[in-house]
Design a protein around this motif. Structure first.
Motif, short mmCIF file in Angstrom:
data_model
loop_
_atom_site.label_atom_id
_atom_site.label_comp_id
_atom_site.label_asym_id
_atom_site.label_seq_id
_atom_site.Cartn_x
_atom_site.Cartn_y
_atom_site.Cartn_z
N ARG B 182 0.82 -1.21 0.00
CA ARG B 182 0.00 0.00 0.00
C ARG B 182 0.86 1.26 0.00
NH1 ARG B 182 -1.01 3.02 4.41
NH2 ARG B 182 1.05 3.48 3.58
N ALA B 225 -7.94 12.82 6.43
CA ALA B 225 -8.69 12.84 5.17
C ALA B 225 -8.31 11.71 4.22
CB ALA B 225 -8.47 14.19 4.48
N CYS B 226 -7.21 11.05 4.47
CA CYS B 226 -6.75 10.00 3.54
C CYS B 226 -7.49 8.69 3.84
CB CYS B 226 -5.25 9.79 3.67
SG CYS B 226 -4.69 8.40 2.65
N PRO B 227 -8.24 8.18 2.87
CA PRO B 227 -8.97 6.93 3.14
C PRO B 227 -8.10 5.68 3.10
CG PRO B 227 -9.49 7.77 0.96
CD PRO B 227 -8.54 8.74 1.56
N TYR B 228 -6.82 5.86 2.75
CA TYR B 228 -5.92 4.70 2.63
C TYR B 228 -4.92 4.63 3.78
CZ TYR B 228 -7.88 5.12 -2.03
OH TYR B 228 -8.75 5.23 -3.08
N HIS B 229 -5.04 5.51 4.74
CA HIS B 229 -4.08 5.59 5.85
C HIS B 229 -2.66 5.71 5.31
CE1 HIS B 229 -7.34 4.46 8.54
NE2 HIS B 229 -7.57 3.41 7.81
N ARG B 231 -0.75 8.35 4.98
CA ARG B 231 0.12 9.39 5.52
C ARG B 231 0.49 9.05 6.96
NH1 ARG B 231 -0.09 14.94 3.24
NH2 ARG B 231 -0.73 14.72 1.08
N LEU B 324 -7.96 0.48 -5.15
CA LEU B 324 -8.52 0.38 -3.80
C LEU B 324 -9.56 1.46 -3.58
CD1 LEU B 324 -5.42 -0.35 -1.51
CD2 LEU B 324 -7.09 -1.96 -2.39
N LYS B 325 -10.65 1.06 -2.94
CA LYS B 325 -11.72 1.98 -2.57
C LYS B 325 -12.14 2.87 -3.75
CE LYS B 325 -11.75 3.39 1.79
NZ LYS B 325 -12.55 2.38 2.49
#
Lengths: 397, 338
Positions: B182, B225-229, B231, B324-325
């Motif tokens: 990721r 705000a990051c939906p992918y974690h 940061r 993803l997402k």
């Protein structure tokens, strides 16, 4: 009844009160100082992690802003719409309490920044597409309004009378700015689509209701402690009228929270419901069930429902409500972050480090910083009361 | 090399599997009656005439007769036949894992991507569109990409740009592990960008979500705000935390965003939000990202999606690609092949 006829000696008129207040303030500052040093010198950030990047400090910040704005809004609403005359001379106290809460809030949120001394960039290089920029600018505007009003009170009654039109204008514009500020802070969380627990259009409205109820609780307490009408029938009448409104506000707030919770819980979609489950049944379940619902809602409802004409009940209800309400923002912010997003569950175990976890519990040093911020607010209030409010009220007297 | 760029060319199976051969051989009874031979019937043999069975029985009889005389040569012949059969049969691992290539071809993949990158670099930046493709069928979850990223960017403890998420799928005995690296998704509509109050993060014309450490105030709004974690926050931890001294490797600066960054408490990037940037400092120098060149399974591809001839363009045109997402509409520039 002429206000001057009802005015009695202000509460902190006696030096002993002033000294006790200062003593409590300095104990708080001393207790919290080491936490602040750890943040500013050793660059520590408590128990915050990369997956739960906001915690206690942001929660306390939101709580203080709710108090600050809610207090001014309810003061205005009660004075203008319910014509509660007994609150007239409380204006400088309310302004001072609001500015104290605001400075405490700004301090605690400043401690939360990775680079607190770069705060000026938000003014010189802002991104107005970000709600956080709006929040910072609205805070600043609010600060200027409060400082201007307090400056007028500091200069004395004649000065206030001379600049009355402008001060009234400032008071009036502080209302929409306050509403906007609360909506922006609610929106700051509400627009984050990545956090389903927050991502709701109703959140700004919920923040607004929370702000009004919490602000009213503090306003009642300020009236009970600092009202210049203390010892007169008007004092008690005003308190009872406010208590009635307070009871209604608590019920409205409870219904709104219940409706919001049911909307989240009913479909039971994990992305949304997980946060609510954490709030209700997570490791900190007691903060919502015992501190907020039992002490903060149930006890005030019983007290105000049964004895709302008794001053002791109003005292106790407002204190219980404020104590219980401290847990609300924390229970909105942390659970929204404390679980991985759907399809990203694998991130929990992907890389191990204490700062790469979804588990968060505030560290002692975080509490120290909070106590320092509260001490700072108390200091401003105590000194401000002594040198701004007291002379002004004495002039009236 | 072409094995990878083309659709997997699975050889037409000569052997008809029970499921393929219809009701005749699909029941256990039928299989038992035929002694299993039913399942081994070739496609082009008609079931009615049964020449295959006759040939098979004749062959067996001949073998038994000649067995004593020519056993060694028969063994050799049998092995050769087996080898021939296995060459004709579909490779199960091929079906499962997609196309494979030998080491030389794999090297060529890297060379090809490198050449394509350098070709792309000759174009103006706004005409490049960097994308990453990760073939999950090839990812072994070894973590080499994670480590090379840490080494390249000198990431301190607690900061990771490219973790590999591992999921256990199924229940015993039907279980498998899926490893999903990721990196930052470098979203075309990145939710982390508009929330920054000081414009410390933005999207470069070539699509990389960039950051300015000196501008970042460390509010961490972008992280929420990051939906992918994707940061992480640099809390200023060292790998040598709790030991007598910092190690020399922790004193070495990194060159993210084409600047020199020394890891020191109170100075950026400590106290900043950090994220994967596709090794933009390497790309700008005409090199591939570290995770691409160090992937032991050659599972990560990188290139310019605006070049229709590029490897990544071929890969992302496949129907087995996902993002993803995707439902969030962030339009990530990282694609996964499944």
């Amino acid at each position: 009844m002429q206000p001057s006829a009802t005015v009695v000696a202000p509460r902190l008129n006696r030096t002993i009160d002033y000294r006790v207040s200062l003593g409590i303030t300095f104990i708080a500052l001393l207790f919290g100082a080491y936490g602040v040093i750890r943040v500013l010198v050793f660059k520590e950030h408590g128990a915050l992690t990369s997956y739960v990047p906001w915690g206690l400090w942001v929660g306390v910040y939101v709580f203080l802003v709710w108090l600050e704005v809610g207090m001014i809004l309810t003061y205005f609403l009660l004075r203008r719409f319910l014509q509660i005359e007994g609150l007239r001379l409380l204006a400088p106290v309310v302004m001072l309490a609001a500015i104290s809460a605001l400075i405490g809030a700004l301090f605690v949120i400043g401690m939360d920044l990775g680079h607190p001394f770069r705060f000026w960039k938000a003014y010189l290089q802002p991104n107005f597409g970000s709600l956080m920029s709006w929040m910072i600018w609205l805070h600043t505007l609010y600060l200027f309004i409060l400082v201007a009003e307090l400056f007028a009170y500091f200069k004395g009654k004649d000065y206030v009378d001379r600049w009355k039109i402008y001060l009234n204008f400032l008071t009036y514009i502080s209302i929409p700015i306050g509403v906007l500020l609360i909506a922006v802070i609610g929106g700051l969380f509400g627009v984050v689509a990545a956090r389903p627990f927050w991502n709701a259009s109703v959140l700004p409205l919920m923040f607004f209701i929370a702000s009004l109820v919490a602000g009213l609780g503090l306003l009642i307490l300020l009236h009970l402690i600092f009202s210049p009408t203390r010892g007169t029938p008007q004092y008690e009448r005003t308190a009872v009228r406010m208590a009635r409104v307070f009871l209604g506000a608590i019920i409205i707030g409870m219904i709104a929270s219940l409706a919001n919770g049911l909307v989240i819980a009913y479909p039971n979609v994990p992305a949304y419901a997980e946060g609510l489950k954490l709030v209700l049944f997570g490791p900190y379940w007691w903060t919502i069930w015992i501190v907020h619902l039992a002490i903060g809602v149930l006890v005030p409802l019983i007290l105000l429902g049964l004895w709302r004409t008794r001053l002791w009940a109003i005292w106790a209800a407002s204190i219980c409500y404020l104590v219980g309400f401290t847990m609300v923002p924390v229970n909105i912010i942390i659970p929204g972050l404390a679980y991985p997003m759907p399809t990203m569950e694998g991130i929990k175990e992907a890389f191990h480090h204490p700062k790469l976890t979804f588990d968060y519990a505030p560290m002692f040093m975080e509490w120290q910083v909070v106590v320092f911020a509260v001490g700072l607010s108390l200091l401003i209030f105590t000194v401000g009361y002594r040198y701004i409010v007291e002379p002004y009220l004495r002039e009236h007297h | 090399m072409d094995n990878l760029t083309e659709e997997p060319s699975i050889p037409e199976p000569k052997v008809a599997y029970p499921a393929m051969s219809g009701a005749r051989a699909s029941t256990p009874e039928a299989l038992l009656k035929s002694g299993g031979a039913e399942s081994c019937r070739t496609r082009d043999e008609s079931p009615g005439g049964d020449p295959g069975r006759k040939q098979f029985l004749a062959g067996i009889a001949a073998l038994v007769g000649l067995g004593a005389l020519s056993m060694p040569s028969l063994v050799r012949a049998g092995m050769a036949a087996a080898a021939e059969d296995s060459a004709d049969a579909p490779d199960a691992s091929l079906l499962r894992d997609g196309p494979r290539f030998d080491e030389d071809e794999a090297e060529n993949i890297i060379v090809r991507m490198q050449k394509e990158l350098q070709t792309a670099m000759r174009k103006p930046i706004e005409q490049r569109k960097w994308v990453m493709v990760i073939d999950l069928r090839k990812c072994t979850g070894c973590g080499a990409c994670t480590i090379s990223c840490i080494a390249e960017n000198h990431l301190p403890a607690g900061v990771v740009y490219r973790p590999v998420m591992e999921e256990e799928l199924g229940t015993y005995p039907n279980v498998s592990i899926r490893s999903t690296p990721r990196p930052c998704m470098q979203c075309e509509t990145a939710p982390c960008v508009p929330v920054c109050p000081v414009r410390a993060t933005w999207i470069r014309p070539d699509g990389i979500v960039d950051m300015d450490y000196d501008q970042c105030i460390g509010c961490r709004y972008c992280m929420t705000a990051c939906p992918y974690h994707a940061r992480t926050f640099d809390f200023g931890y060292d790998y040598s935390e709790g030991t007598p001294a910092r190690q020399p490797y922790e004193e070495v600066p990194n060159y993210e965003y084409n600047k020199r960054w020394q890891q020191r408490k109170g100075r950026s990037p400590v106290g900043n939000v950090r994220k994967c940037h596709f090794c933009s400092h390497k790309i700008d120098a005409g090199m591939l990202p570290s995770c691409v060149t160090t992937c032991i399974g050659y599972a990560t591809y990188f290139g310019d999606a605006n070049d229709p001839e590029s490897l990544v363009s071929e890969l992302i045109s496949r129907s087995n690609k996902i993002r993803l997402k995707e439902e969030m509409g962030t339009r990530p520039r990282v694609f996964y092949l499944i």
